[in-house]
Structure formats: structure tokens, C-alpha cells
Write an enzyme that holds these catalytic residues in place. Structure first.
Site, short mmCIF file in Angstrom:
data_model
loop_
_atom_site.label_atom_id
_atom_site.label_comp_id
_atom_site.label_asym_id
_atom_site.label_seq_id
_atom_site.Cartn_x
_atom_site.Cartn_y
_atom_site.Cartn_z
N GLU A 25 -5.69 -5.01 10.49
CA GLU A 25 -4.65 -4.01 10.72
C GLU A 25 -4.95 -3.26 12.02
O GLU A 25 -5.72 -2.28 12.01
CB GLU A 25 -4.60 -3.01 9.57
N HIS B 149 -9.54 1.13 4.71
CA HIS B 149 -8.28 1.31 5.45
C HIS B 149 -8.52 2.26 6.62
O HIS B 149 -9.34 3.18 6.52
CB HIS B 149 -7.21 1.89 4.51
N GLY C 136 2.24 2.10 10.85
CA GLY C 136 3.21 3.20 10.73
C GLY C 136 3.91 3.56 12.03
O GLY C 136 4.59 4.59 12.09
N GLU D 199 -6.99 4.70 7.69
CA GLU D 199 -6.81 6.13 7.39
C GLU D 199 -8.05 6.69 6.70
O GLU D 199 -8.39 7.87 6.88
CB GLU D 199 -5.54 6.32 6.55
N SER E 173 3.19 -2.24 10.51
CA SER E 173 4.62 -2.33 10.80
C SER E 173 5.21 -3.71 10.48
O SER E 173 6.09 -4.20 11.19
CB SER E 173 4.91 -1.93 12.26
N ASN F 213 0.87 -1.18 0.00
CA ASN F 213 0.00 0.00 0.00
C ASN F 213 0.91 1.23 0.00
O ASN F 213 1.45 1.60 1.04
CB ASN F 213 -0.89 -0.04 1.25
N LYS G 14 0.19 4.24 -0.29
CA LYS G 14 -0.45 5.43 0.28
C LYS G 14 -0.16 6.64 -0.62
O LYS G 14 -0.07 6.48 -1.84
CB LYS G 14 0.00 5.64 1.73
P1 PGA Z 1 2.61 0.14 7.75
O1 PGA Z 1 1.16 0.37 7.14
O2 PGA Z 1 3.14 -1.13 7.14
O3 PGA Z 1 3.41 1.35 7.33
O4 PGA Z 1 2.46 0.04 9.22
C1 PGA Z 1 0.28 -0.69 6.88
C2 PGA Z 1 -0.97 -0.16 6.25
O5 PGA Z 1 -1.38 0.95 6.59
O6 PGA Z 1 -1.58 -0.83 5.41
#
Ligand code: PGA
Length: 252
Positions: A166, A94, A172, A96, A212, A9, A11
Site C-alpha cells: 500500500e 497498516h 485515501g 496509519e 484508492s 478495511n 477503519k
Molecule cells: P483506500 O485505503 O482504499 O481508502 O485508499 C486503503 C487502505 O488504507 O487499506
């Protein structure tokens, strides 16, 4: 047998040129084996990235789609448009999107249906925030997200869906869920699916872990019986980290 999937992803990262470069490198390095690799790029990258994909196990995905089919919705991108670029997957729900853009379960349910109507495979995200885990509500939160987002789908549609667990506190932050925490929730999700759609469907549903995930912890996470791969944010932005995660499967 359910599919093993590692989806990147990106982003809101990468210029078009940088995205094409990364996709070319991943395409070169992906081996034709049993792991499905998906690049979920920004909308504007989709059709260009599609041109560089030559491997049968490498697929293209978007990170969101509109909850409307078409029409006067300025700035939106429909599932049909995404499909027309050559994409096969779309991330829906997601965290976000849920938190910054206030996307609620009923809206996400509409997006899932539009994705399926347009032959896109939804990667449906669920996961609790830290406060919910600390209060002991994480299991209920995730169950509700899945029920509301997916469980009115007829079985012939549900079988196409990929789920990504997630935990928001792991996204993140550098702090991943432990292998035990991931396995516990993935098993709960699979049991929930079994209650609704039966054991065989539950057994065939791919449930990815996200938050992560990196080359150093991928093997430990993916070794769990109910963890079928990962949805990768930060570590999908460099080919070496991303391929390190993809290749973790070959060591299992
Ligand atoms: P990350 O994000 O691997 O940077 O923690 C995962 C995601 O948001 O899908």
C-alpha cells in the site's frame, strides 16, 4: 495456486448497526467462487458481524492486534481475543498504525507472531511515503519493512502470511498507483520472498494492492500477474463499490 483475496478495511467507520447492515448485504451478494472476501471491521463489530456471515468465501478480520499476549494493557485487544470472535484475519502494520501510532518493524514482528500463534492470518502491510518514492528509495523501504517484519518466520509460518503493498501516497487520496507501479513493486516483493524462502513459496504468497482501489480501476490492477487482489479502504464502506471490486476478478 495462490489465493485471490479482496479485503475491506472499514477503519474507524460504521456504528455497530450500520456495520451489521453492510455485512449482511455483502454476505448476500458474495458468490461462492474462487475469490476470498474479508471484512476487517472495528473490534467491537467482530462477533456480531461473524453471526451474519454464512458464505464459505466470506471471512472476518480485525484491523490490528496487541503486541502483548494478555494482561494489564488497558485498552488493548489481543490476538487470542480476536480469534475468539470467529475472525480468521488481522491487518498488521497498516500505514496509519505505523505513522499515527508509531508502530515500528520490531513491534509489528511481535504482532505477526502473536497472530500466527493464535491461528490468525496476518495481512502484513508495507509501503513507502511520497517523499521516499520521489527520492527513489521506495524499493529499499518496502524491502526493509518486509525483511524486518516477516523474514525471521520459519517457513511453516511464513506460508500463512498475506502481504499488502500500500503506497502511502495512494491511501485515501484518490490517486492510485498505476498498474505498472503496482506490478513492479509486487514483482520485487515476490522476488525478495523467493530469495529468502524459495520460488515455490514466493509463487504461493498472495500479495494484495491497496490505495484508492475502486471498481473503475480494480480490473486493471488485478490483471497484473503479481497482483493477487486488494486491501480496500474507502470503497469498502458501500456494498456496491466493494462488490464492484470483488467482481472485477470475474472479468479477468
Ligand atoms: P483506500 O485505503 O482504499 O481508502 O485508499 C486503503 C487502505 O488504507 O487499506
Amino acid at each position: 495456486m495462490r489465493k485471490k483475496i479482496v479485503a475491506g478495511n472499514w477503519k474507524m467507520n460504521k456504528t455497530l448497526a450500520d456495520g451489521i447492515e453492510l455485512a449482511k448485504t455483502v454476505n448476500r451478494q458474495v458468490e461462492e467462487n474462487s475469490v476470498i472476501v474479508v471484512l476487517c471491521t472495528p473490534f467491537i463489530h467482530l462477533s456480531e458481524v461473524n453471526k451474519v456471515i454464512t458464505k464459505d468465501s466470506l471471512f472476518l478480520g480485525a484491523q490490528n492486534c496487541s503486541s502483548e499476549a494478555s494482561g494489564a494493557f488497558t485498552g488493548e485487544v489481543s490476538a487470542q481475543m480476536i480469534r475468539s470472535t470467529g475472525a480468521d484475519y488481522v491487518i498488521i502494520g497498516h500505514s496509519e498504525r505505523r505513522s499515527y501510532y508509531h508502530e515500528v518493524d520490531s513491534l509489528l514482528n511481535k504482532k505477526v507472531k502473536l497472530a500466527l500463534e493464535n491461528d490468525l492470518i496476518p495481512i502484513f502491510c508495507c509501503g513507502e511515503i511520497l517523499k521516499e518514492r520521489q527520492a527513489g528509495n521506495h524499493i529499499q523501504v518496502v524491502k526493509t519493512q518486509i525483511k524486518n517484519g516477516l523474514f525471521d518466520l520459519p517457513v511453516e509460518d511464513f506460508i500463512k502470511v498475506v502481504i499488502a503493498y500500500e503506497p502511502v501516497w495512494a491511501i485515501g487520496t484518490g490517486v492510485n498507483a498505476t498498474a505498472e507501479q503496482a506490478q513492479e513493486m509486487h514483482k520485487i516483493i515476490r522476488d525478495l520472498i523467493a530469495d529468502r524462502y524459495g520460488n515455490q513459496i514466493a509463487d504461493n504468497t498472495s500479495i494484495l494492492y491497496g490505495g484508492s482501489c475502486k471498481p473503475s480501476n480494480a480490473k486493471e490492477l488485478f490483471t497484473n500477474p503479481d497482483v493477487d487482489g486488494g486491501l480496500i479502504g474507502g470503497a469498502s464502506l458501500t456494498s456496491s463499490d466493494f462488490m464492484g471490486i470483488v467482481n472485477a476478478f470475474t472479468e479477468i
